[in-house]
Design a protein around this motif. Structure first.
Motif, mmCIF file in Angstrom:
data_model
loop_
_atom_site.group_PDB
_atom_site.id
_atom_site.type_symbol
_atom_site.label_atom_id
_atom_site.label_comp_id
_atom_site.label_asym_id
_atom_site.label_seq_id
_atom_site.Cartn_x
_atom_site.Cartn_y
_atom_site.Cartn_z
ATOM 1 N N ILE A 1 0.672 0.449 -0.655
ATOM 2 C CA ILE A 1 0.936 -0.844 -1.303
ATOM 3 C C ILE A 1 1.992 -1.628 -0.528
ATOM 4 C CG2 ILE A 1 1.833 -1.927 -3.400
ATOM 5 C CD1 ILE A 1 0.643 0.402 -4.984
ATOM 6 N N GLU A 2 3.040 -0.909 -0.121
ATOM 7 C CA GLU A 2 4.114 -1.553 0.648
ATOM 8 C C GLU A 2 3.582 -2.119 1.969
ATOM 9 O OE1 GLU A 2 7.117 1.221 1.748
ATOM 10 O OE2 GLU A 2 8.124 -0.178 3.109
ATOM 11 N N MET A 3 2.730 -1.347 2.651
ATOM 12 C CA MET A 3 2.174 -1.791 3.938
ATOM 13 C C MET A 3 1.232 -2.977 3.747
ATOM 14 S SD MET A 3 1.525 2.058 5.389
ATOM 15 C CE MET A 3 0.302 1.598 6.577
ATOM 16 N N ALA A 4 0.515 -2.968 2.619
ATOM 17 C CA ALA A 4 -0.392 -4.091 2.350
ATOM 18 C C ALA A 4 0.407 -5.369 2.115
ATOM 19 C CB ALA A 4 -1.268 -3.770 1.143
ATOM 20 N N LYS A 5 1.531 -5.250 1.375
ATOM 21 C CA LYS A 5 2.370 -6.429 1.102
ATOM 22 C C LYS A 5 3.018 -6.953 2.384
ATOM 23 C CE LYS A 5 3.558 -5.384 -3.712
ATOM 24 N NZ LYS A 5 4.636 -4.927 -4.636
ATOM 25 N N ASP A 6 3.448 -6.013 3.251
ATOM 26 C CA ASP A 6 4.118 -6.433 4.492
ATOM 27 C C ASP A 6 3.144 -6.917 5.563
ATOM 28 O OD1 ASP A 6 6.426 -5.714 3.267
ATOM 29 O OD2 ASP A 6 6.628 -3.771 4.297
ATOM 30 N N GLY A 7 1.851 -6.663 5.353
ATOM 31 C CA GLY A 7 0.858 -7.074 6.353
ATOM 32 C C GLY A 7 0.652 -6.080 7.478
ATOM 33 N N ASP A 8 1.262 -4.892 7.337
ATOM 34 C CA ASP A 8 1.145 -3.889 8.410
ATOM 35 C C ASP A 8 -0.294 -3.401 8.586
ATOM 36 O OD1 ASP A 8 3.805 -3.933 9.118
ATOM 37 O OD2 ASP A 8 4.370 -2.404 7.639
ATOM 38 N N ILE A 9 -1.030 -3.299 7.487
ATOM 39 C CA ILE A 9 -2.393 -2.772 7.583
ATOM 40 C C ILE A 9 -3.262 -3.694 8.433
ATOM 41 C CG2 ILE A 9 -4.469 -2.213 6.271
ATOM 42 C CD1 ILE A 9 -2.693 -1.367 3.964
ATOM 43 N N TYR B 1 7.233 9.313 6.743
ATOM 44 C CA TYR B 1 6.043 10.164 6.661
ATOM 45 C C TYR B 1 5.084 9.718 5.556
ATOM 46 C CZ TYR B 1 8.692 13.093 9.807
ATOM 47 O OH TYR B 1 9.397 13.552 10.890
ATOM 48 N N ASP B 2 5.622 8.994 4.562
ATOM 49 C CA ASP B 2 4.710 8.444 3.556
ATOM 50 C C ASP B 2 3.797 7.386 4.179
ATOM 51 O OD1 ASP B 2 6.896 6.853 4.045
ATOM 52 O OD2 ASP B 2 7.033 6.073 2.005
ATOM 53 N N GLN B 3 4.373 6.546 5.065
ATOM 54 C CA GLN B 3 3.546 5.560 5.765
ATOM 55 C C GLN B 3 2.601 6.229 6.761
ATOM 56 O OE1 GLN B 3 5.891 2.441 7.535
ATOM 57 N NE2 GLN B 3 6.298 1.457 5.569
ATOM 58 N N LEU B 4 3.065 7.327 7.350
ATOM 59 C CA LEU B 4 2.197 8.075 8.270
ATOM 60 C C LEU B 4 0.942 8.572 7.547
ATOM 61 C CD1 LEU B 4 3.360 10.573 10.952
ATOM 62 C CD2 LEU B 4 1.461 11.184 9.476
#
Length: 263
Positions: free
Chosen positions: A60-68, A231-234
Motif C-alpha cells: 500500500i505504501e509503495m502504491a501511494k508513493d508511486g514506487d510500483i 524487507y517488507d518492501q522487498l
C-alpha cells in the motif's frame, strides 16, 4: 425445462467448486507464508518484516508513493522490447530451419550448444559490448527469449505431414508458397507455445539482469530495498514480480486457447 434448469444449476455448482479450490490454494499459500514468519524462519530480527501482513502494508505504501509504477513500467518495457526483437529474429529463422533439412543439420549443433549457456554467463560480454544500462539488459533478455521461440518453431515447421508438402508440390507450389500457405500456419500453435516459454524465462531472468547498473526496474528495486533493510518492501516487490509473471502467463494461455489448433 426443469431438466435444463437442473443441468444449469449443476454446472454452476461445479464451476463454483472449481473456483473455491483456487481460492483455497491461495489461502493455504498465505497461511504457510505467515507460519514461516511466525516460526522465525527468516531470522529472529527480521521475520516480522517478511510476513504477508507487513508485505501487504508495504504494498500500500509503495502504491501511494508511486514506487510500483516507477519500477514495474521499465521492467515491462524491457521485456516487451526484447520479446519483439526476439520474435522478429527467431520466427523466420525457426521456419527456415524447420523446412530446409540441410539448414537444420547445419545449425543443430551450434543451436544446441548456444542454448545451453546461461544468459547470465553473457553478462560480462554484454557490458563490454553495450556498456552498463538498458541495452545490456535488453540484449540478455533477447538472448534468453530466442531459443524457445526458434526451437518450438522448428518443431512446428518440421512436423508438417510430407503428404501435404508433396501434394502442394504436385499442384505446382514453390518453396515460397509452401512456407506461407502451409508451414507458417501449421507452426502457429508451436510458435505460441514458444512465446509462452520465452515470456516465462525472460521474466525470470529480468531480476538478475536488472542488477546490471540500471537506475530503475523491479530487479533494481530488490537490491535497493535490501540495502535500506526494508524487507517488507522487498517481499512486496517479490509479490509484484510473481503477480505480473502470473498475468503475463495467463495472457499467453489465452492466446494459445484462442489461436492454437491441432494438425
Amino acid at each position: 425445462m426443469a431438466k435444463k434448469q437442473q443441468s444449469r444449476n449443476g454446472g454452476t455448482q461445479a464451476f463454483l467448486a472449481d473456483r473455491s479450490f483456487y481460492v483455497l490454494g491461495v489461502f493455504l499459500f498465505l497461511l504457510i507464508w505467515q507460519a514461516a514468519s511466525m516460526l522465525k524462519l527468516f531470522g529472529d530480527d527480521f521475520s516480522e518484516a517478511f510476513s504477508p501482513f507487513s508485505a501487504f502494508l508495504a504494498l500500500i505504501e509503495m502504491a501511494k508513493d508511486g514506487d510500483i509504477v516507477h519500477h514495474a513500467v521499465p521492467s515491462l518495457r524491457r521485456v516487451l522490447v526484447s520479446l519483439v526483437m526476439a520474435i522478429i529474429f527467431a520466427l523466420p529463422v525457426g521456419v527456415l530451419v524447420g523446412y530446409f533439412k540441410r539448414l537444420e543439420q547445419l545449425t543443430y549443433v551450434p543451436f544446441q550448444f548456444m542454448r545451453m549457456i546461461s544468459p547470465l554467463a553473457w553478462m560480462p560480454i554484454a557490458i563490454i559490448i553495450f556498456g552498463v544500462g538498458d541495452v545490456s539488459v535488453t540484449f540478455l533478455l533477447w538472448l534468453v527469449a530466442i531459443w524457445p521461440l526458434i526451437l518450438n518453431t522448428v518443431h512446428g515447421a518440421g512436423r508438417v505431414s510430407p503428404l501435404w508438402l508433396n501434394m502442394a508440390k504436385t499442384m505446382g507450389a514453390g518453396d515460397k508458397g509452401i512456407l506461407t500457405k502451409i508451414i507458417i500456419p501449421a507452426a502457429i500453435p508451436d510458435m505460441l507455445t514458444g512465446l509462452r516459454l520465452a515470456v516465462g524465462v525472460s521474466w525470470i531472468i529480468l531480476v538478475p539482469a536488472e542488477m546490471l547498473g540500471v537506475p530503475d526496474g523491479l530487479g533494481y528495486f530488490i537490491l535497493d530495498t535490501r540495502d535500506r533493510f526494508r524487507y517488507d518492501q522487498l517481499m512486496a516487490t517479490i509479490f509484484i514480480i510473481g503477480l505480473i509473471g502470473y498475468l503475463l502467463d495467463s495472457a499467453n494461455r489465452w492466446l494459445i486457447s484462442k489461436f492454437a489448433w491441432k494438425i
